[in-house]
Design a protein around this motif. Structure first.
Motif, PDB file in Angstrom:
ATOM      1  N   ALA A 129     -79.442  32.576  43.949  1.00 35.49           N
ATOM      2  CA  ALA A 129     -78.802  31.519  43.156  1.00 35.49           C
ATOM      3  C   ALA A 129     -78.674  31.925  41.683  1.00 35.49           C
ATOM      4  N   VAL A 130     -79.712  32.525  41.115  1.00 33.18           N
ATOM      5  CA  VAL A 130     -79.658  32.966  39.712  1.00 33.18           C
ATOM      6  C   VAL A 130     -78.555  34.004  39.544  1.00 33.18           C
ATOM      7  N   LYS A 131     -78.511  34.977  40.449  1.00 34.55           N
ATOM      8  CA  LYS A 131     -77.493  36.028  40.351  1.00 34.55           C
ATOM      9  C   LYS A 131     -76.087  35.461  40.533  1.00 34.55           C
ATOM     10  N   ALA A 132     -75.947  34.448  41.371  1.00 35.06           N
ATOM     11  CA  ALA A 132     -74.634  33.827  41.575  1.00 35.06           C
ATOM     12  C   ALA A 132     -74.202  33.034  40.337  1.00 35.06           C
ATOM     13  N   VAL A 133     -75.145  32.407  39.650  1.00 33.60           N
ATOM     14  CA  VAL A 133     -74.813  31.728  38.390  1.00 33.60           C
ATOM     15  C   VAL A 133     -74.350  32.766  37.368  1.00 33.60           C
ATOM     16  N   TYR A 134     -75.070  33.883  37.276  1.00 29.39           N
ATOM     17  CA  TYR A 134     -74.650  34.954  36.372  1.00 29.39           C
ATOM     18  C   TYR A 134     -73.242  35.430  36.715  1.00 29.39           C
ATOM     19  N   ALA A 135     -72.956  35.633  37.992  1.00 34.95           N
ATOM     20  CA  ALA A 135     -71.639  36.120  38.420  1.00 34.95           C
ATOM     21  C   ALA A 135     -70.538  35.149  38.028  1.00 34.95           C
ATOM     22  N   SER A 136     -70.820  33.856  38.050  1.00 30.13           N
ATOM     23  CA  SER A 136     -69.788  32.855  37.786  1.00 30.13           C
ATOM     24  C   SER A 136     -69.205  32.950  36.377  1.00 30.13           C
ATOM     25  N   VAL A 137     -69.919  33.611  35.462  1.00 31.65           N
ATOM     26  CA  VAL A 137     -69.378  33.835  34.117  1.00 31.65           C
ATOM     27  C   VAL A 137     -68.091  34.651  34.204  1.00 31.65           C
ATOM     28  N   TYR A 138     -68.021  35.513  35.217  1.00 30.55           N
ATOM     29  CA  TYR A 138     -66.926  36.480  35.297  1.00 30.55           C
ATOM     30  C   TYR A 138     -65.901  36.159  36.383  1.00 30.55           C
ATOM     31  N   TYR A 139     -65.977  34.969  36.962  1.00 26.44           N
ATOM     32  CA  TYR A 139     -64.962  34.558  37.934  1.00 26.44           C
ATOM     33  C   TYR A 139     -63.635  34.339  37.216  1.00 26.44           C
ATOM     34  N   GLN A 140     -62.555  34.421  37.966  1.00 29.51           N
ATOM     35  CA  GLN A 140     -61.223  34.308  37.367  1.00 29.51           C
ATOM     36  C   GLN A 140     -61.027  32.973  36.648  1.00 29.51           C
ATOM     37  N   SER A 141     -61.526  31.890  37.238  1.00 28.26           N
ATOM     38  CA  SER A 141     -61.362  30.583  36.585  1.00 28.26           C
ATOM     39  C   SER A 141     -62.092  30.533  35.241  1.00 28.26           C
ATOM     40  N   SER A 142     -63.257  31.187  35.152  1.00 25.72           N
ATOM     41  CA  SER A 142     -63.998  31.245  33.890  1.00 25.72           C
ATOM     42  C   SER A 142     -63.238  32.075  32.865  1.00 25.72           C
ATOM     43  N   LYS A 143     -62.704  33.212  33.314  1.00 27.10           N
ATOM     44  CA  LYS A 143     -61.925  34.073  32.414  1.00 27.10           C
ATOM     45  C   LYS A 143     -60.681  33.343  31.918  1.00 27.10           C
ATOM     46  N   ASP A 144     -60.032  32.594  32.808  1.00 31.48           N
ATOM     47  CA  ASP A 144     -58.848  31.828  32.418  1.00 31.48           C
ATOM     48  C   ASP A 144     -59.207  30.756  31.385  1.00 31.48           C
ATOM     49  N   TYR A 145     -60.337  30.079  31.590  1.00 30.50           N
ATOM     50  CA  TYR A 145     -60.774  29.052  30.648  1.00 30.50           C
ATOM     51  C   TYR A 145     -61.118  29.673  29.295  1.00 30.50           C
ATOM     52  N   MET A 146     -61.744  30.840  29.328  1.00 30.35           N
ATOM     53  CA  MET A 146     -62.047  31.561  28.084  1.00 30.35           C
ATOM     54  C   MET A 146     -60.763  31.821  27.298  1.00 30.35           C
ATOM     55  N   THR A 147     -59.768  32.325  28.008  1.00 32.91           N
ATOM     56  CA  THR A 147     -58.494  32.633  27.356  1.00 32.91           C
ATOM     57  C   THR A 147     -57.860  31.365  26.788  1.00 32.91           C
ATOM     58  N   ALA A 148     -57.874  30.293  27.567  1.00 33.20           N
ATOM     59  CA  ALA A 148     -57.248  29.032  27.139  1.00 33.20           C
ATOM     60  C   ALA A 148     -57.943  28.437  25.917  1.00 33.20           C
ATOM     61  N   THR A 149     -59.232  28.720  25.750  1.00 32.77           N
ATOM     62  CA  THR A 149     -59.983  28.155  24.624  1.00 32.77           C
ATOM     63  C   THR A 149     -60.187  29.170  23.499  1.00 32.77           C
ATOM     64  N   SER A 150     -59.485  30.292  23.582  1.00 32.12           N
ATOM     65  CA  SER A 150     -59.541  31.349  22.556  1.00 32.12           C
ATOM     66  C   SER A 150     -60.949  31.894  22.342  1.00 32.12           C
ATOM     67  N   ASN A 151     -61.722  31.983  23.426  1.00 29.30           N
ATOM     68  CA  ASN A 151     -63.040  32.608  23.372  1.00 29.30           C
ATOM     69  C   ASN A 151     -62.948  34.009  23.959  1.00 29.30           C
ATOM     70  N   VAL A 152     -63.947  34.825  23.674  1.00 30.33           N
ATOM     71  CA  VAL A 152     -63.986  36.197  24.172  1.00 30.33           C
ATOM     72  C   VAL A 152     -65.121  36.309  25.176  1.00 30.33           C
ATOM     73  N   ILE A 153     -64.787  36.665  26.423  1.00 29.34           N
ATOM     74  CA  ILE A 153     -65.775  36.646  27.499  1.00 29.34           C
ATOM     75  C   ILE A 153     -66.918  37.621  27.288  1.00 29.34           C
ATOM     76  N   ASP A 154     -66.659  38.753  26.667  1.00 29.61           N
ATOM     77  CA  ASP A 154     -67.758  39.708  26.521  1.00 29.61           C
ATOM     78  C   ASP A 154     -68.746  39.306  25.428  1.00 29.61           C
ATOM     79  N   GLN A 155     -68.507  38.172  24.764  1.00 30.17           N
ATOM     80  CA  GLN A 155     -69.472  37.636  23.807  1.00 30.17           C
ATOM     81  C   GLN A 155     -70.310  36.512  24.418  1.00 30.17           C
ATOM     82  N   GLU A 156     -69.979  36.109  25.643  1.00 26.02           N
ATOM     83  CA  GLU A 156     -70.712  35.036  26.310  1.00 26.02           C
ATOM     84  C   GLU A 156     -72.077  35.541  26.770  1.00 26.02           C
ATOM     85  N   LYS A 157     -73.069  34.689  26.665  1.00 25.65           N
ATOM     86  CA  LYS A 157     -74.424  34.977  27.125  1.00 25.65           C
ATOM     87  C   LYS A 157     -74.861  33.811  28.002  1.00 25.65           C
TER      88      LYS A 157
END
Length: 177
Positions: A129-157
């Motif tokens: 479960a912990v590893k799956a939560v970590y993975a969800s940072v990099y799912y396509q929907s998360s990346k799309d939301y990052m782009t839509a909100t002008s955030n940079v995914i490689d700065q997310e922790k």
């Protein structure tokens, strides 16, 4: 994670919240896996290349599930299991989710793991479960939301919250409050 700490502080500073008959205001037993554990996990397992790629979500998840969490977590998990005899919610708590200006709640995954008597089976369920939560940072929907909100995914922790699910068992079923 920061919000839970804030609420716990408020509850402790205002004992009058628990003076109503039959009402108890409290934060369930909680452990926070801080962002340094996320960083160690990502670095130790060389996951950034697949995480930042255009790979499908299931491929990203597979790489994360096959990676190893830091060994130091095992003792912490066993200690948590000694205190919690109920299902556990495994929740995301990223830096962006704590942002005051942009809503990020609900973007990343949350998992519930059942209570099982075998501590080693619980460790396996919790680790997945912990590893799956970590993975969800990099799912396509998360990346799309990052782009839509002008955030940079490689700065997310990502931090992860392990939280006791409060409720009652009735027979072989558990009902959360």
């Amino acid at each position: 994670g920061r919000g839970l700490a804030f609420l716990d502080n408020i509850i402790k500073r205002h004992p009058e919240m628990n003076q109503l008959p039959g009402v108890q205001v409290s934060i369930p037993r909680t452990v926070v896996l801080c962002t340094d554990i996320f960083d160690e996990f990502m670095d130790k397992n060389n996951l950034y290349q697949i995480a930042l790629s255009d790979a499908p979500d299931d491929v990203i998840l597979s790489h994360f599930l096959h990676a190893q969490l830091p060994d130091s977590l095992i003792a912490d998990f066993f200690t948590f299991f000694d205190a919690v005899k109920s299902p556990i919610a495994v929740r995301s708590s990223s830096l962006l989710e704590d942002s005051h200006y942009q809503p990020f709640a609900g973007v990343y995954s949350t998992y519930m793991i059942p209570y099982v008597n075998d501590k080693y089976e619980r460790i396996e369920l919790l680790a997945y479960a912990v590893k799956a939560v970590y993975a969800s940072v990099y799912y396509q929907s998360s990346k799309d939301y990052m782009t839509a909100t002008s955030n940079v995914i490689d700065q997310e922790k990502m931090a992860v919250i392990l939280q006791e699910v409060v409720g009652e068992a009735h027979g072989d079923r558990f009902y959360p409050v």
